[in-house]
Write a protein that holds these residues in place. Sequence first.
Motif, PDB file in Angstrom:
ATOM      1  N   TYR A  71       8.081  22.486  18.274  1.00 55.68           N
ATOM      2  CA  TYR A  71       8.437  22.803  18.355  1.00 55.68           C
ATOM      3  C   TYR A  71      10.892  21.786  18.212  1.00 55.68           C
ATOM      4  O   TYR A  71      11.537  22.564  17.742  1.00 55.68           O
ATOM      5  CB  TYR A  71       9.183  23.963  19.107  1.00 55.68           C
ATOM      6  CG  TYR A  71       7.855  25.142  19.444  1.00 55.68           C
ATOM      7  CD1 TYR A  71       7.972  25.983  18.448  1.00 55.68           C
ATOM      8  CD2 TYR A  71       7.282  24.826  20.476  1.00 55.68           C
ATOM      9  CE1 TYR A  71       6.881  27.027  18.938  1.00 55.68           C
ATOM     10  CE2 TYR A  71       6.489  25.571  20.300  1.00 55.68           C
ATOM     11  CZ  TYR A  71       5.923  26.609  19.699  1.00 55.68           C
ATOM     12  OH  TYR A  71       5.012  27.824  20.362  1.00 55.68           O
ATOM     13  N   ASP A 102      12.595  19.077  27.892  1.00 57.98           N
ATOM     14  CA  ASP A 102      13.216  20.028  28.270  1.00 57.98           C
ATOM     15  C   ASP A 102      13.100  20.969  27.431  1.00 57.98           C
ATOM     16  O   ASP A 102      12.988  22.612  26.782  1.00 57.98           O
ATOM     17  CB  ASP A 102      14.146  20.264  28.703  1.00 57.98           C
ATOM     18  CG  ASP A 102      14.779  19.055  30.089  1.00 57.98           C
ATOM     19  OD1 ASP A 102      12.949  19.042  30.713  1.00 57.98           O
ATOM     20  OD2 ASP A 102      15.224  18.840  30.672  1.00 57.98           O
ATOM     21  N   GLU A 135      10.997  21.172  23.929  1.00 53.06           N
ATOM     22  CA  GLU A 135      10.397  21.872  23.556  1.00 53.06           C
ATOM     23  C   GLU A 135      10.195  22.712  24.741  1.00 53.06           C
ATOM     24  O   GLU A 135       8.741  23.600  24.552  1.00 53.06           O
ATOM     25  CB  GLU A 135       8.780  20.611  23.367  1.00 53.06           C
ATOM     26  CG  GLU A 135       7.761  20.907  23.797  1.00 53.06           C
ATOM     27  CD  GLU A 135       7.347  21.020  22.038  1.00 53.06           C
ATOM     28  OE1 GLU A 135       6.393  21.337  21.555  1.00 53.06           O
ATOM     29  OE2 GLU A 135       7.985  21.130  21.297  1.00 53.06           O
ATOM     30  N   ARG A 136       9.783  22.175  26.104  1.00 51.73           N
ATOM     31  CA  ARG A 136       9.178  23.354  27.234  1.00 51.73           C
ATOM     32  C   ARG A 136       9.790  24.451  26.888  1.00 51.73           C
ATOM     33  O   ARG A 136       9.484  25.774  26.240  1.00 51.73           O
ATOM     34  CB  ARG A 136       9.346  23.288  28.048  1.00 51.73           C
ATOM     35  CG  ARG A 136       8.636  22.561  28.912  1.00 51.73           C
ATOM     36  CD  ARG A 136       8.846  21.414  29.807  1.00 51.73           C
ATOM     37  NE  ARG A 136       7.852  19.717  30.065  1.00 51.73           N
ATOM     38  CZ  ARG A 136       8.126  18.762  31.279  1.00 51.73           C
ATOM     39  NH1 ARG A 136       9.619  19.313  32.066  1.00 51.73           N
ATOM     40  NH2 ARG A 136       7.548  18.399  31.762  1.00 51.73           N
ATOM     41  N   THR A 137      11.124  24.795  26.604  1.00 49.71           N
ATOM     42  CA  THR A 137      12.101  26.189  26.323  1.00 49.71           C
ATOM     43  C   THR A 137      11.364  26.504  25.474  1.00 49.71           C
ATOM     44  O   THR A 137      11.485  28.266  25.661  1.00 49.71           O
ATOM     45  CB  THR A 137      13.826  25.043  26.393  1.00 49.71           C
ATOM     46  OG1 THR A 137      14.021  24.398  27.770  1.00 49.71           O
ATOM     47  CG2 THR A 137      14.591  26.749  25.859  1.00 49.71           C
ATOM     48  N   LYS A 181       9.210  26.503  23.077  1.00 52.36           N
ATOM     49  CA  LYS A 181       7.587  27.034  23.695  1.00 52.36           C
ATOM     50  C   LYS A 181       7.832  28.286  24.868  1.00 52.36           C
ATOM     51  O   LYS A 181       7.064  29.442  24.262  1.00 52.36           O
ATOM     52  CB  LYS A 181       6.931  26.412  24.341  1.00 52.36           C
ATOM     53  CG  LYS A 181       5.376  26.642  24.391  1.00 52.36           C
ATOM     54  CD  LYS A 181       4.497  25.418  25.397  1.00 52.36           C
ATOM     55  CE  LYS A 181       3.028  25.658  25.559  1.00 52.36           C
ATOM     56  NZ  LYS A 181       1.962  24.317  25.655  1.00 52.36           N
ATOM     57  N   GLU A 182       8.548  28.950  25.260  1.00 56.20           N
ATOM     58  CA  GLU A 182       8.567  29.535  26.976  1.00 56.20           C
ATOM     59  C   GLU A 182       9.593  30.973  25.432  1.00 56.20           C
ATOM     60  O   GLU A 182       8.514  31.852  25.307  1.00 56.20           O
ATOM     61  CB  GLU A 182       9.421  29.370  27.883  1.00 56.20           C
ATOM     62  CG  GLU A 182       9.120  30.005  28.743  1.00 56.20           C
ATOM     63  CD  GLU A 182      10.365  30.099  29.762  1.00 56.20           C
ATOM     64  OE1 GLU A 182      10.812  31.351  30.529  1.00 56.20           O
ATOM     65  OE2 GLU A 182       9.841  29.269  29.945  1.00 56.20           O
ATOM     66  N   PHE A 183      10.179  31.007  24.788  1.00 58.81           N
ATOM     67  CA  PHE A 183      10.716  31.513  23.825  1.00 58.81           C
ATOM     68  C   PHE A 183       9.988  31.991  22.558  1.00 58.81           C
ATOM     69  O   PHE A 183      10.243  33.103  22.773  1.00 58.81           O
ATOM     70  CB  PHE A 183      11.644  31.253  23.510  1.00 58.81           C
ATOM     71  CG  PHE A 183      12.996  32.158  22.604  1.00 58.81           C
ATOM     72  CD1 PHE A 183      13.084  33.031  22.923  1.00 58.81           C
ATOM     73  CD2 PHE A 183      12.269  31.459  21.015  1.00 58.81           C
ATOM     74  CE1 PHE A 183      13.935  34.178  21.840  1.00 58.81           C
ATOM     75  CE2 PHE A 183      12.795  32.933  20.107  1.00 58.81           C
ATOM     76  CZ  PHE A 183      13.287  34.634  20.495  1.00 58.81           C
ATOM     77  N   HIS A 184       9.473  31.181  22.585  1.00 57.27           N
ATOM     78  CA  HIS A 184       7.488  31.801  21.427  1.00 57.27           C
ATOM     79  C   HIS A 184       6.767  32.347  22.068  1.00 57.27           C
ATOM     80  O   HIS A 184       6.548  33.581  21.345  1.00 57.27           O
ATOM     81  CB  HIS A 184       7.721  30.807  20.184  1.00 57.27           C
ATOM     82  CG  HIS A 184       8.661  29.932  19.429  1.00 57.27           C
ATOM     83  ND1 HIS A 184       8.847  30.996  18.319  1.00 57.27           N
ATOM     84  CD2 HIS A 184       9.424  28.799  19.347  1.00 57.27           C
ATOM     85  CE1 HIS A 184      10.065  30.031  18.021  1.00 57.27           C
ATOM     86  NE2 HIS A 184      10.073  28.924  18.318  1.00 57.27           N
ATOM     87  N   ALA A 185       6.298  32.192  23.106  1.00 53.98           N
ATOM     88  CA  ALA A 185       5.759  33.289  23.383  1.00 53.98           C
ATOM     89  C   ALA A 185       6.171  34.208  24.942  1.00 53.98           C
ATOM     90  O   ALA A 185       5.255  35.025  24.572  1.00 53.98           O
ATOM     91  CB  ALA A 185       4.832  31.768  24.932  1.00 53.98           C
ATOM     92  N   THR A 186       7.410  34.274  25.272  1.00 48.91           N
ATOM     93  CA  THR A 186       7.736  35.158  25.843  1.00 48.91           C
ATOM     94  C   THR A 186       8.953  36.465  25.026  1.00 48.91           C
ATOM     95  O   THR A 186       8.960  37.139  25.623  1.00 48.91           O
ATOM     96  CB  THR A 186       8.891  35.103  27.323  1.00 48.91           C
ATOM     97  OG1 THR A 186       9.292  34.365  27.679  1.00 48.91           O
ATOM     98  CG2 THR A 186       7.013  34.333  27.786  1.00 48.91           C
ATOM     99  N   HIS A 200      11.855  35.879  25.922  1.00 46.97           N
ATOM    100  CA  HIS A 200      12.397  34.864  26.899  1.00 46.97           C
ATOM    101  C   HIS A 200      13.833  33.388  26.938  1.00 46.97           C
ATOM    102  O   HIS A 200      13.109  32.635  26.816  1.00 46.97           O
ATOM    103  CB  HIS A 200      12.614  34.861  28.152  1.00 46.97           C
ATOM    104  CG  HIS A 200      11.865  36.171  28.701  1.00 46.97           C
ATOM    105  ND1 HIS A 200      12.540  37.188  29.096  1.00 46.97           N
ATOM    106  CD2 HIS A 200      11.076  36.566  29.165  1.00 46.97           C
ATOM    107  CE1 HIS A 200      12.632  38.382  29.082  1.00 46.97           C
ATOM    108  NE2 HIS A 200      10.880  38.409  29.079  1.00 46.97           N
TER     109      HIS A 200
END
Length: 350
Positions: A182, A263, A265-267, A269-274, A276
């Motif tokens: 991302y 950080d 990348e993790r943020t 990745k979480e947004f596209h999955a959830t 949020h």
Amino acid sequence: MFIFLGYASLFCPLLPVIFISNKLYRYITDVLFNYWQYYPTALLEFLCGCDIQVSGDPIQTGETSILIMNHRTRTDWNFFWPTIYHSVAGRSKLTHPTKFVLKDVIRHIPGPGWVMQLACFVYIKRCWLSDKHILQNYIDYVVDTSYKHSLLVFPEGTDFTEDTKKSSHNFAEKNNLQKYEYVLHPRTTGFTFLTHQLLSKNNLDAVYDVTLVYPDVVPQNEKVLLNGRFPKEVKVHFARYSKSVLPKTEEGLREFLERRWLDKERTLKEFHATGHFLHGRILKTERRWELYLALVFWTLLPYVTLYLFIMADWFRCLVLAHTLTLVCLNYVSGGFQNFEIALYNLRKRK
């Protein structure tokens, strides 16, 4: 076209001021440029229905700060002006400027490139031997003049596309790093040099980690916007790191930047999955009358400029003389921003 006419009517008459005082010239041009930021904010929010949702830590006026942001699309800057409008807090927000570090080729674009030269943006050539000299001159200038502002840096160096993602993957393989899906792996040299130098000269108050995401329409290039496809939402989050917590060495700053991108990348990745995104204080300027006034002013200004250009000989001569000067400086000194710094240094030596 509107930018070019604004350049003609507002910036061209200011040229003599720089020969009187660098600080006065910088103050006036910063106020003009900051007020122009209200115009794209009004256009996006009122006419295009784009909701710029800004959260996190506000940018403080009266400080010098570096903003590091992921470069998702070529059109990010269109959405960054309203982001700045909502995120800057404190007294005299109209006088707190934000500059960009940009590719050198952009300064040649008639209108936008010229105005950003006059606003003292930083143009780099992607060659460290020359870029180090450019950044050092800029650092010495802002330190010597106690110039308080924010400087936006895109550490990725280019926008996120499938091609640039492949290049980032190749870089990760060669350096035994994690592959990002991302964001692109950041280039650390310019950021670490810039931040380290400002910290060592006690002229940096904070670094802001800025994360941007487009939840619906991703305006990858200008063609998307010209076709009328604007995102309905843009989410931007600011995380402030004060100078007291920043590493004091270039190696520490390099690791700091790499951690911020991990950080991100993790943020994302979480947004596209959830769905949020990062939480924090909502930053929103409620003084809408400023935007309505700017909408009227900047919409009418081109017509006044065209009238002057057609009817007034002195105005045509003024614009022509300023433009010829700017074009010459573009090739002789690498842009008006370098001339501004050189003029200050000459005045200082005398």
